[in-house]
Enzyme design. Structure first.
Site, mmCIF file in Angstrom:
data_model
loop_
_atom_site.group_PDB
_atom_site.id
_atom_site.type_symbol
_atom_site.label_atom_id
_atom_site.label_comp_id
_atom_site.label_asym_id
_atom_site.label_seq_id
_atom_site.Cartn_x
_atom_site.Cartn_y
_atom_site.Cartn_z
ATOM 1 N N THR A 102 0.878 -1.178 0.000
ATOM 2 C CA THR A 102 0.000 0.000 0.000
ATOM 3 C C THR A 102 0.910 1.221 0.000
ATOM 4 O O THR A 102 1.670 1.441 0.941
ATOM 5 C CB THR A 102 -0.912 0.003 1.234
ATOM 6 O OG1 THR A 102 -1.777 -1.134 1.162
ATOM 7 C CG2 THR A 102 -1.754 1.272 1.290
ATOM 8 N N LYS A 177 -7.251 1.337 -3.091
ATOM 9 C CA LYS A 177 -6.892 0.950 -1.712
ATOM 10 C C LYS A 177 -7.123 2.127 -0.756
ATOM 11 O O LYS A 177 -7.546 1.936 0.387
ATOM 12 C CB LYS A 177 -5.438 0.492 -1.652
ATOM 13 C CG LYS A 177 -4.957 0.048 -0.259
ATOM 14 C CD LYS A 177 -5.737 -1.157 0.260
ATOM 15 C CE LYS A 177 -5.358 -1.531 1.690
ATOM 16 N NZ LYS A 177 -4.060 -2.197 1.823
ATOM 17 N N LYS A 245 0.003 5.334 8.535
ATOM 18 C CA LYS A 245 0.683 5.469 7.239
ATOM 19 C C LYS A 245 -0.337 5.582 6.108
ATOM 20 O O LYS A 245 -0.259 6.490 5.269
ATOM 21 C CB LYS A 245 1.584 4.246 6.987
ATOM 22 C CG LYS A 245 2.226 4.235 5.593
ATOM 23 C CD LYS A 245 2.648 2.848 5.136
ATOM 24 C CE LYS A 245 1.496 2.031 4.613
ATOM 25 N NZ LYS A 245 1.900 0.838 3.832
#
Length: 299
Positions: A102, A177, A245
């Site tokens: 990701t 995502k 993150k």
């Protein structure tokens, strides 16, 4: 194997909790798999099963026909792909590069452009499903890139996941995502507030959950993570440090597009407060601790 993929050698960079299972599925399907990881010890199990260790990413890239990466942060992705000893500089022309980390959509686009200059096919293909999905080969895989490259790699994706969708051009997998993480982040706040409210009202949250998870409020987080919150089980299925993150990447991308995401900003602030308290290695369900701290665990 299909005509597309027969005889191809696969290089796998990043043998963590997810990567180890994903690489194992490829080996079971009959592929020769080359592996590289910063810590060799994490690859020992795969090596015992027949994977071939490479000391440098450049060596792996030079030999493999397909290179899959599953690393930590965007800075790691950039180094692995675009560094002097990285994949783009050393891969054979015609090779397929698949980043399943990701990471930033803009970085996926940059890697695609650099790869194209060297006749390399680049796909961004982040996943959802966690360590269990990786282990059981039923990940959701969100792909960005050229349709021809996707068609060639689809049989490989289907060895690791059950929900494999090409979302668009380079960066589209990462954008998808981010949509996934945005939905999860705000939903987690709702789950925590529902439990905190039930406690304040003097109700049994386990009983409340039985009523609300079956109706319109139902969600994966409500069914799977709320019971852990109630039980005080904060072991990580997905770390707080990793959701921070991901939310940070999503916020940056949203701002670049001129989109306001107040729910996401609130989620980040709450998780950062927990991280500052030393809870970054807890699972994301530990968000309930914020409510317990501020409003009292027992109402």
């Amino acid at each position: 194997m299909t005509a597309h993929t027969a005889g191809k050698m696969i290089g796998f960079v990043g043998i963590g909790v997810m990567g180890k299972s994903m690489a194992a599925h490829l080996m079971k399907a009959g592929y020769e798999v080359l592996v590289y990881n910063r810590t060799k010890q994490k690859a020992e199990e795969l090596l015992a099963q027949g994977a071939v260790w490479k000391d440098q990413i450049s060596e792996l890239a030079a030999e493999a026909d397909v290179i899959i990466t599953m690393v930590g942060y965007p800075k790691d992705v950039e180094e692995v792909y675009l560094g002097e000893k990285g994949i783009v500089a050393h891969a054979k022309p015609g090779s397929y590069l698949i980043d399943m980390t990701t990471s930033k959509p803009s970085l996926a686009q940059k890697i695609y452009e650099e790869a194209k200059k060297r006749s390399l096919h680049s796909l961004d293909a982040p996943v959802s499903g966690g360590d269990v999905g990786a282990r059981e080969a039923r990940l959701t895989i969100m792909v960005g890139g050229d349709s021809e490259a996707f068609a060639a790699m689809e049989p490989i994706f289907k060895l690791m996941g059950t929900n494999v969708i090409l979302q668009g051009g380079p960066g589209a997998g990462q954008h998808t995502k981010m949509s996934n993480q945005i939905a999860i982040a705000s939903n987690m706040i709702g789950v925590c507030e529902a439990i905190a409210y039930a406690k304040k009202a003097g109700l049994d949250p386990v009983n409340v959950l039985k009523s609300i998870e079956a109706g319109a409020a139902g969600s994966w987080s409500l069914s799977n993570l709320a019971p852990r919150m109630i039980a005080g089980n904060f072991a990580p299925g997905f770390y707080i440090k990793h959701i921070i993150k991901d939310i940070s990447i999503a916020l940056e991308a949203a701002k670049e597009m001129g989109l306001a995401t107040p729910g996401l900003e609130l989620s980040l602030s709450l998780y950062q407060e927990l991280a500052e308290q030393g809870l970054e290695d807890n699972g994301t369900q530990a968000l309930i601790k914020w409510y317990d701290k501020h409003f009292g665990e027992n109402g």
